[in-house]
Design a protein around this motif. Structure first.
Motif, PDB file in Angstrom:
ATOM      1  N   ALA A   1      38.632   7.067  46.141  1.00 34.05           N
ATOM      2  CA  ALA A   1      38.021   7.877  47.196  1.00 34.05           C
ATOM      3  C   ALA A   1      37.270   6.989  48.192  1.00 34.05           C
ATOM      4  CB  ALA A   1      37.073   8.903  46.579  1.00 34.05           C
ATOM      5  N   HIS A   2      36.576   5.998  47.660  1.00 41.54           N
ATOM      6  CA  HIS A   2      35.803   5.087  48.513  1.00 41.54           C
ATOM      7  C   HIS A   2      36.721   4.337  49.480  1.00 41.54           C
ATOM      8  CE1 HIS A   2      32.458   2.495  49.613  1.00 41.54           C
ATOM      9  NE2 HIS A   2      33.192   1.422  49.329  1.00 41.54           N
ATOM     10  N   VAL A   3      37.824   3.795  48.954  1.00 40.07           N
ATOM     11  CA  VAL A   3      38.772   3.051  49.786  1.00 40.07           C
ATOM     12  C   VAL A   3      39.472   3.975  50.775  1.00 40.07           C
ATOM     13  CG1 VAL A   3      40.908   1.700  49.743  1.00 40.07           C
ATOM     14  CG2 VAL A   3      39.123   1.264  48.048  1.00 40.07           C
ATOM     15  N   LEU A   4      39.849   5.169  50.289  1.00 42.54           N
ATOM     16  CA  LEU A   4      40.576   6.116  51.127  1.00 42.54           C
ATOM     17  C   LEU A   4      39.769   6.506  52.361  1.00 42.54           C
ATOM     18  CD1 LEU A   4      43.379   7.439  50.771  1.00 42.54           C
ATOM     19  CD2 LEU A   4      42.211   9.468  49.897  1.00 42.54           C
ATOM     20  N   THR A   5      38.467   6.733  52.166  1.00 40.67           N
ATOM     21  CA  THR A   5      37.628   7.164  53.293  1.00 40.67           C
ATOM     22  C   THR A   5      37.373   6.039  54.285  1.00 40.67           C
ATOM     23  OG1 THR A   5      35.616   6.696  52.020  1.00 40.67           O
ATOM     24  CG2 THR A   5      36.483   8.949  51.936  1.00 40.67           C
ATOM     25  N   ARG A   6      37.651   4.805  53.879  1.00 41.77           N
ATOM     26  CA  ARG A   6      37.434   3.681  54.786  1.00 41.77           C
ATOM     27  C   ARG A   6      38.706   3.199  55.474  1.00 41.77           C
ATOM     28  NH1 ARG A   6      33.193   5.073  52.868  1.00 41.77           N
ATOM     29  NH2 ARG A   6      31.206   4.011  53.217  1.00 41.77           N
ATOM     30  N   LEU A   7      39.844   3.567  54.944  1.00 36.55           N
ATOM     31  CA  LEU A   7      41.104   3.090  55.497  1.00 36.55           C
ATOM     32  C   LEU A   7      41.846   4.118  56.332  1.00 36.55           C
ATOM     33  CD1 LEU A   7      42.606   1.016  52.531  1.00 36.55           C
ATOM     34  CD2 LEU A   7      41.235   0.215  54.474  1.00 36.55           C
ATOM     35  N   LEU A   8      41.613   5.423  56.058  1.00 40.12           N
ATOM     36  CA  LEU A   8      42.397   6.458  56.715  1.00 40.12           C
ATOM     37  C   LEU A   8      41.499   7.484  57.406  1.00 40.12           C
ATOM     38  CD1 LEU A   8      45.076   7.254  53.971  1.00 40.12           C
ATOM     39  CD2 LEU A   8      45.396   5.886  56.040  1.00 40.12           C
ATOM     40  N   PRO A   9      41.999   8.086  58.476  1.00 40.10           N
ATOM     41  CA  PRO A   9      41.281   9.225  59.052  1.00 40.10           C
ATOM     42  C   PRO A   9      41.346  10.406  58.087  1.00 40.10           C
ATOM     43  CG  PRO A   9      43.423   8.966  60.090  1.00 40.10           C
ATOM     44  CD  PRO A   9      43.228   7.762  59.218  1.00 40.10           C
ATOM     45  N   VAL A  10      40.556  11.410  58.340  1.00 36.22           N
ATOM     46  CA  VAL A  10      40.429  12.515  57.393  1.00 36.22           C
ATOM     47  C   VAL A  10      41.769  13.199  57.138  1.00 36.22           C
ATOM     48  CG1 VAL A  10      39.313  14.726  56.949  1.00 36.22           C
ATOM     49  CG2 VAL A  10      38.022  12.875  57.995  1.00 36.22           C
ATOM     50  N   ARG A  11      42.577  13.403  58.188  1.00 38.02           N
ATOM     51  CA  ARG A  11      43.882  14.042  57.991  1.00 38.02           C
ATOM     52  C   ARG A  11      44.740  13.230  57.014  1.00 38.02           C
ATOM     53  NH1 ARG A  11      46.943  17.665  60.905  1.00 38.02           N
ATOM     54  NH2 ARG A  11      45.428  17.633  62.610  1.00 38.02           N
ATOM     55  N   GLY A  12      44.726  11.914  57.178  1.00 41.62           N
ATOM     56  CA  GLY A  12      45.492  11.065  56.267  1.00 41.62           C
ATOM     57  C   GLY A  12      44.955  11.133  54.843  1.00 41.62           C
ATOM     58  N   GLN A  13      43.631  11.211  54.698  1.00 41.12           N
ATOM     59  CA  GLN A  13      43.023  11.322  53.364  1.00 41.12           C
ATOM     60  C   GLN A  13      43.521  12.575  52.647  1.00 41.12           C
ATOM     61  OE1 GLN A  13      38.714  11.147  53.766  1.00 41.12           O
ATOM     62  NE2 GLN A  13      38.905   9.604  55.404  1.00 41.12           N
ATOM     63  N   VAL A  14      43.556  13.683  53.386  1.00 38.18           N
ATOM     64  CA  VAL A  14      43.988  14.952  52.783  1.00 38.18           C
ATOM     65  C   VAL A  14      45.437  14.866  52.330  1.00 38.18           C
ATOM     66  CG1 VAL A  14      44.382  17.400  53.223  1.00 38.18           C
ATOM     67  CG2 VAL A  14      42.313  16.291  54.094  1.00 38.18           C
ATOM     68  N   LEU A  15      46.294  14.314  53.167  1.00 34.48           N
ATOM     69  CA  LEU A  15      47.720  14.231  52.828  1.00 34.48           C
ATOM     70  C   LEU A  15      47.955  13.328  51.619  1.00 34.48           C
ATOM     71  CD1 LEU A  15      49.296  14.029  56.412  1.00 34.48           C
ATOM     72  CD2 LEU A  15      49.268  15.984  54.856  1.00 34.48           C
ATOM     73  N   VAL A  16      47.298  12.180  51.598  1.00 33.51           N
ATOM     74  CA  VAL A  16      47.467  11.262  50.464  1.00 33.51           C
ATOM     75  C   VAL A  16      46.974  11.900  49.175  1.00 33.51           C
ATOM     76  CG1 VAL A  16      46.685   9.082  49.459  1.00 33.51           C
ATOM     77  CG2 VAL A  16      47.420   9.161  51.842  1.00 33.51           C
ATOM     78  N   HIS A  17      45.821  12.565  49.260  1.00 25.27           N
ATOM     79  CA  HIS A  17      45.263  13.140  48.037  1.00 25.27           C
ATOM     80  C   HIS A  17      46.113  14.309  47.525  1.00 25.27           C
ATOM     81  CE1 HIS A  17      42.314  13.512  44.961  1.00 25.27           C
ATOM     82  NE2 HIS A  17      41.956  14.735  45.308  1.00 25.27           N
ATOM     83  N   LEU A  18      46.690  15.072  48.428  1.00 22.71           N
ATOM     84  CA  LEU A  18      47.593  16.140  47.997  1.00 22.71           C
ATOM     85  C   LEU A  18      48.837  15.559  47.334  1.00 22.71           C
ATOM     86  CD1 LEU A  18      47.351  18.702  50.957  1.00 22.71           C
ATOM     87  CD2 LEU A  18      46.593  19.043  48.594  1.00 22.71           C
ATOM     88  N   ALA A  19      49.279  14.394  47.786  1.00 21.67           N
ATOM     89  CA  ALA A  19      50.422  13.730  47.148  1.00 21.67           C
ATOM     90  C   ALA A  19      50.071  13.283  45.728  1.00 21.67           C
ATOM     91  CB  ALA A  19      50.866  12.533  47.993  1.00 21.67           C
ATOM     92  N   VAL A  20      48.854  12.777  45.545  1.00 20.14           N
ATOM     93  CA  VAL A  20      48.402  12.384  44.204  1.00 20.14           C
ATOM     94  C   VAL A  20      48.333  13.609  43.295  1.00 20.14           C
ATOM     95  CG1 VAL A  20      46.442  11.476  42.892  1.00 20.14           C
ATOM     96  CG2 VAL A  20      47.142  10.358  45.013  1.00 20.14           C
ATOM     97  N   TRP A  21      47.800  14.706  43.826  1.00 19.65           N
ATOM     98  CA  TRP A  21      47.747  15.954  43.038  1.00 19.65           C
ATOM     99  C   TRP A  21      49.151  16.394  42.629  1.00 19.65           C
ATOM    100  CZ3 TRP A  21      50.072  20.430  44.967  1.00 19.65           C
ATOM    101  CH2 TRP A  21      49.924  21.571  44.182  1.00 19.65           C
ATOM    102  N   ALA A  22      50.116  16.324  43.560  1.00 14.83           N
ATOM    103  CA  ALA A  22      51.485  16.734  43.261  1.00 14.83           C
ATOM    104  C   ALA A  22      52.104  15.850  42.183  1.00 14.83           C
ATOM    105  CB  ALA A  22      52.331  16.695  44.538  1.00 14.83           C
TER     106      ALA A  22
END
Length: 734
Positions: free
Chosen positions: A71-92
């Motif tokens: 989560a820490h890395v994700l919030t520093r590397l991607l904009p919020v829209r990208g964070q949501v998409l990546v995290h939904l992929a992890v959930w899937a």
């Protein structure tokens, strides 16, 4: 032309808190519900040891670090829209792990490290779903900080909401879900909730797509926290985590390793987050500090052994109350030290590292480094630092501790020299008196330097503990518990946890056949069966739970005996004639089959026992998987047609005959029970014991069927225990 737009700022401000709170609540409920659920599923496969939960907690805390780091890395590397998409992929991707369960064909290797095998089992069974859940708390709070909702600048209040969901889930498992549903049904409900979480995450993402969304470049304005400040966060997270695991293990050793014992300390731990991570204060900081200090003093008395040889229910309550007060104070300090919203993910990452270090210390380091349960003592001592303000820098802190330690060593030197000169354990009281005087002098001398006083106090305490006579002949520790051998009143005693599991008279060191004592005394129920006509005529006898091998000396010429033991250290003790001679003198050729008794028996389809003894209840713990309907059916499958099944059920806390009676009735078996009361004044080597005797028909009991000491054991008509369902709360001794 109309275009689809993100929710307006006004709508966000109205609905964002509701959406984010519900999402975090669901996520936290799933996160903490799965911990006792999957541990309950795994427990039969790794032997039901109390250490399974501390090892499980190490796994969960380690994955929590991975999730927070992600989560820490994700919030520093991607904009919020990208964070949501990546995290939904992890959930899937985590959906592929459903339904949760132990990989098919997995078996514990008794020759390997049980702790590492347990960690790998958790990784294979629940690793990916737990990783996906663990990242939600910091991610969702970060998303909320970009939603424009109320208090978006300080989203820490959501952490309290998430811990409330965790608390409800934890208590709901042992108090509602487990007594009503089986593990399979609970797992199905959990899977449905995990699927629903995907929709909640997507909805939360919609509220972060508006004008308030930011990109990683905005973090450049963030103020960097110093390494010393980060270390303080980690320490404030370490102490409560280690205390929780140490107290849980202490309770589990006495009362058994099962969900209620696991979740109550963890629920209290989480509840302190709910109270601490809130701007509302029921009690002032000063009041909480005083209560915590008094609690630490009481806890110290328990840790140093100023209570009985085992815990009573009331003492368990006192321990938990002390733990709660100290943890609340630690988490209040942690909340007070929190950074602004921009440092949120780093703060939670550090918290998770501190908690995991507590798990690492208790689960992996302590069992190897210490022969007893010393980790709780060490953490209790370190907890004193919660009441001392941190110094301005790490260097200054270490310097003050070093000066205090040197002072303490100087003041302790007269006591050390006294001990060396005396060379007699009987002089330990004089040594402690000298140390007490030294401690008073150190306090008076360094009263303006709390860190120095702490350093001096640690040196004095360690010196005192080194001079207190141990009283044991041998002491060690394994994954499955603590082991100690002591000599007293002409007896050599073996203790596991808080219970004596075997004894031999010192005079029998030279005898041809030592006499079994305590639970295995000739007057007791187990000896009655083994010395009866049925017992002496048996061709094959099996014993699940070796102890010191006392029962071996009831072996008759020509009989074939088999022992089953999960702890290699127990087998080492039983086969060391300098300690206990039962096996070496009476059954040296009898093999010990290493591993969980039930699992090993399931593979030995060619054996048929005439007598099978289930004596695997370490301390007062109840290995549920050895007590279920399926387990009893397996034992029957390994019995000859007229075979006798014996359960040794002596216990201070649970009426184990209740589920055994239900299973016997369900399987159409005959059952007898005897609660033997020993006359200790007549023979100190005798001990009261309770034994259940089961067979396919009353005729199999032989002359014992008419023995008035054996009472008919009837079912109370309650729900039968199975591998999927068991309810230890219902059989607690009243």
């Amino acid at each position: 032309m109309h275009t689809t737009v993100a929710p307006t700022q006004a709508v966000s401000q109205r609905f964002a808190p509701i959406v984010f709170v519900l999402t975090l609540f669901l996520s936290a409920s799933l996160l903490f519900f799965v911990q006792p659920l999957f541990t309950r599923v795994v427990l039969p496969h790794v032997g039901g040891s109390p250490a399974v939960w501390t090892t499980a907690m190490l796994f969960f805390q380690t994955i929590l670090i991975a999730g927070y780091l992600y989560a820490h890395v994700l919030t520093r590397l991607l904009p919020v829209r990208g964070q949501v998409l990546v995290h939904l992929a992890v959930w899937a991707a985590a959906l592929l792990s459903l339904p949760l369960g132990v990989p098919e064909g997995w078996q514990l290797d008794p020759t390997g490290s049980t702790a590492w095998q347990t960690l790998l089992l958790f990784a294979a069974g629940v690793g990916l779903p737990f990783f996906a859940l663990s990242a939600n708390a910091p991610l969702i709070q970060f998303w909320y900080s970009r939603s424009g909702g109320p208090s978006a600048h300080d989203p820490y209040f959501l952490y309290g909401a998430s811990n409330l969901g965790s608390l409800i889930a934890l208590l709901g498992f042992p108090l509602a879900a487990e007594p009503i549903l089986g593990a399979s049904a609970i797992g199905l409900v959990w899977a449905v909730g995990f699927v629903a979480l995907g929709g909640a995450l997507a909805l939360s993402g919609l509220f972060t797509q508006g004008p308030a969304a930011v990109t990683p470049k905005d973090h450049k304005c963030a103020t960097r926290n110093s390494a010393w400040q980060v270390a303080q966060w980690g320490f404030l997270a370490f102490i409560p985590s280690s205390l929780m695991l140490g107290i849980t293990l202490k309770i589990s050793i006495d009362m058994g390793s099962f969900p209620l014992v696991w979740v109550v300390p963890l629920a209290l731990y989480l509840f302190t987050f709910v109270l601490a991570f809130s701007n509302r204060r029921v009690l002032s900081d000063r009041t909480v500090r005083i209560i915590a200090a008094l609690s630490l003093a009481v806890l110290s008395l328990y840790v140093l052994g100023f209570h009985g040889s085992y815990l009573e229910w009331e003492e368990v309550g006192v321990l938990l109350l002390c733990f709660f007060s100290i943890t609340l104070f630690a988490h209040r300090r942690l909340y007070a030290a929190r950074p602004a919203g921009h440092g949120l993910t780093g703060f939670y990452l550090t918290m998770s590292v501190g908690g995991a270090l507590g798990g690492l210390f208790n689960s992996l380091i302590a069992p190897v480094a210490f022969s007893g349960l010393h980790e709780l003592l060490i953490t209790t001592v370190l907890a004193v630092l919660l009441f001392i303000p941190f110094a301005a820098s790490a260097g200054e802190t270490l310097a003050k501790l070093a000066r205090g330690g040197a002072t303490g060593l100087a003041l302790a030197m007269p006591a050390i020299l006294t001990g060396l000169v005396a060379g007699d354990p009987g002089h330990w009281t004089a040594v402690l008196l000298i140390l007490f005087i030294g401690a008073i002098l150190a306090l008076a001398w360094m009263r303006r330097d709390p860190l120095g006083c702490f350093g001096a106090g640690v040196v004095v305490l360690v010196t005192g503990l080194m001079h207190v006579p141990d009283g044991s002949v041998w002491r060690d520790r394994s994954f499955f518990g603590t082991h100690v051998i002591v000599e007293d009143v002409g007896l050599r005693l073996y203790g596991n946890g808080t219970t004596v599991h075997g004894a031999q008279r010192l005079a029998d060191d030279d005898a041809e056949r030592p006499e079994p004592l305590y639970y295995y005394h000739r007057n007791g129920p187990m000896a009655q069966v083994l010395t009866s006509a049925r017992g002496t005529a048996a061709d094959t006898v099996g014993v699940l739970g070796l102890g010191v091998g006392s029962l071996a000396c009831y072996k008759q010429p020509g009989q074939n005996w088999h022992f089953y033991e999960i702890d290699s250290l127990v087998d080492k003790i039983a086969r060391s004639p300098e300690y206990f001679r039962f096996l070496s003198a009476c059954a040296p050729e009898a093999p010990t089959h290493m591993g969980d008794g039930r699992m090993v028996l399931a593979r030995q389809k060619d054996l048929a026992f005439d007598v099978l003894v289930i004596d695997a209840y370490s301390s007062d713990a109840v290995p549920v998987h050895l007590t279920t309907n399926e387990a009893m059916q397996l034992y029957l499958d390994r019995l000859s047609p007229d075979g006798i099944l014996l359960y040794h059920i002596s216990n201070r806390y649970y009426d184990i005959d209740i589920p055994l009676a239900r299973s016997a009735a369900d399987l159409g078996l005959s059952a007898r029970v005897q609660h033997y009361q020993a006359n200790v004044s007549e023979d100190p080597g005798d001990s009261s014991s309770s034994v259940v005797m089961i067979a396919r028909s009353p005729d199999a009991f032989g002359e014992l069927n008419d023995d008035p000491r054996w009472k008919i054991l009837e079912s109370d008509g309650g729900r039968v225990w199975t591998d999927d369902y068991a309810n230890l709360i219902s059989i607690m001794t009243r």
